[in-house]
Design an enzyme around this catalytic site. Structure first.
Site, mmCIF file in Angstrom:
data_model
loop_
_atom_site.group_PDB
_atom_site.id
_atom_site.type_symbol
_atom_site.label_atom_id
_atom_site.label_comp_id
_atom_site.label_asym_id
_atom_site.label_seq_id
_atom_site.Cartn_x
_atom_site.Cartn_y
_atom_site.Cartn_z
ATOM 1 N N CYS A 78 0.810 -1.225 0.000
ATOM 2 C CA CYS A 78 0.000 0.000 0.000
ATOM 3 C C CYS A 78 0.845 1.279 0.000
ATOM 4 O O CYS A 78 0.584 2.214 -0.759
ATOM 5 C CB CYS A 78 -0.942 0.002 1.196
ATOM 6 S SG CYS A 78 -0.166 -0.564 2.718
ATOM 7 N N HIS A 106 -3.039 6.222 4.531
ATOM 8 C CA HIS A 106 -1.634 6.364 4.897
ATOM 9 C C HIS A 106 -1.146 7.734 4.416
ATOM 10 O O HIS A 106 -1.459 8.154 3.299
ATOM 11 C CB HIS A 106 -0.763 5.314 4.191
ATOM 12 C CG HIS A 106 -1.003 3.902 4.635
ATOM 13 N ND1 HIS A 106 -1.754 3.554 5.732
ATOM 14 C CD2 HIS A 106 -0.523 2.733 4.121
ATOM 15 C CE1 HIS A 106 -1.748 2.229 5.859
ATOM 16 N NE2 HIS A 106 -1.024 1.716 4.899
#
Ligand code: A2P
Length: 340
Positions: free
Chosen positions: A133, A246
């Site tokens: 990710c 994130h």
């Protein structure tokens, strides 16, 4: 998208990413002929809604993939290692979200905005790997810069949401936060320390060189996707008490000079990117703005004044969507349209 329709399986369908994969297939109107939802034996008996129908969850087994064209996996490394080859043997193409196959030289590792051409190598093993990710969002932001002026070195620090660890970690942050604000005892099961009101410089396990596996994934996957072993990458990955998205502080040293203004212009039109860079009006990428959508937000773009060719930026994306499910479904879309 062609008229052709596909038999699709989702392995890990009951998990945080699996759930989102199913939502992405629906939202993006993937050409589905039939769906099959697979998880562990614990989930047999559950049903998951897809396009108005309730689909029973089946146990992931070696023979689950007969008649399936495309399987999207997010059931963890162990199940991927074991079952992806079974699926491939039955003629199904696997898009795998785990780290099990990413560094296999025979397996393409793909960010559709960066190296869609690599998908052709699915023929080697019948498996395409979905990158980590944190790597995906960083490369979506950096690829236009790499293409324009080359990249010598990347220094990245991440601020990663708990959803990257899965459903249990989402519950752990929620439960610990509730306990703390009510002055109750808190428990930890998923992380080695309390995550509520804390930051853990520890994602995945520690390696012999003192880095974590997550940090080394960012190093090795970046080089593989950019097809450039010479790029220097160094990472510090940190888990923070955020549920979704994130955030990353990215410092990039380019081969040729580029100004911060030029970078802003490049990124304003880059695929998969939304420029959020108006500090005078408090506009910069935020985790809460990135969550629930598919673009990578980039802002705080400025010159690194300590070196001749350096740029600093802040890069944020929904780790469950672009960092996992959406990227996997985008790969499946290209596969379906151009190859199957
Ligand atoms: P289950 O819900 O039956 O445990 P998350 O990352 O959110 O924890 O989700 C992990 C996903 O992977 C879940 O769908 C989980 O199913 C599935 N899974 C985990 N281990 C296995 C396994 N050994 N076989 C099949 N599915 C698995």
């Amino acid at each position: 998208m062609s008229e052709k329709k596909f038999n699709v399986a989702v392995a890990g369908a009951t998990g945080a990413v699996g759930n989102q994969m199913i939502a992405c297939l629906e939202e993006r109107n993937f050409p589905v002929k039939s769906v099959k939802f697979l998880a562990s034996s614990r989930s047999v008996g559950r049903q998951i809604r897809f396009r108005g129908d309730m689909i029973p969850v089946e146990e992931l087994k070696e023979d689950s993939f007969k008649g399936i064209d495309i399987a999207i996996f997010s059931a963890g490394g162990g199940p991927s290692e074991k079952f992806a080859p079974c699926a491939a043997k039955d003629g199904c193409v696997v898009v795998d979200n785990s780290s099990a196959w990413r560094m296999d030289p025979q397996v393409p590792l793909v960010v559709p905005e960066v190296n869609p051409h690599a998908i052709a190598d699915y023929r080697n093993k019948g498996i395409i790997a979905n990158p980590n990710c944190s790597t995906i969002q960083m490369l979506v932001a950096l690829n236009p810069i790499r293409k324009k002026c080359g990249i010598r070195r990347i220094v990245v620090s991440t601020y990663q949401a708990v959803s990257g660890t899965g459903k249990k970690a989402i519950d752990e942050l929620f439960d610990q936060t509730r306990a703390m604000i009510n002055f109750l005892d808190w428990k930890k099961n998923v992380y080695p320390h309390r995550i509520a009101f804390n930051c853990l410089p520890h994602i995945d396990k520690f390696m012999e060189n003192g880095y974590t596996k997550e940090e080394m994934k960012m190093v090795n996957e970046t080089r593989k996707i950019f097809e450039d072993k010479s790029i220097g990458v160094t990472a510090t990955t940190v888990r923070v008490p955020v549920f979704y998205s994130h955030s990353e502080s990215v410092n990039v040293e380019t081969k040729e000079y580029i100004s911060a203004e030029e970078v802003k212009k490049l990124l304003a039109h880059a695929p998969g990117v939304r420029l959020a860079d108006d500090p005078a009006n408090n506009v910069y990428p935020l985790a809460i703005d990135a969550a629930g959508q598919d673009l990578t937000l980039v802002g705080r773009i400025r010159q690194d004044e300590s070196i001749p060719n350096g740029i600093n930026m802040w890069v944020v994306a929904d780790n469950i969507r672009k960092g996992a499910a959406t990227n996997a479904v985008q790969i499946a879309e290209i596969l379906a349209k151009d190859y199957l």
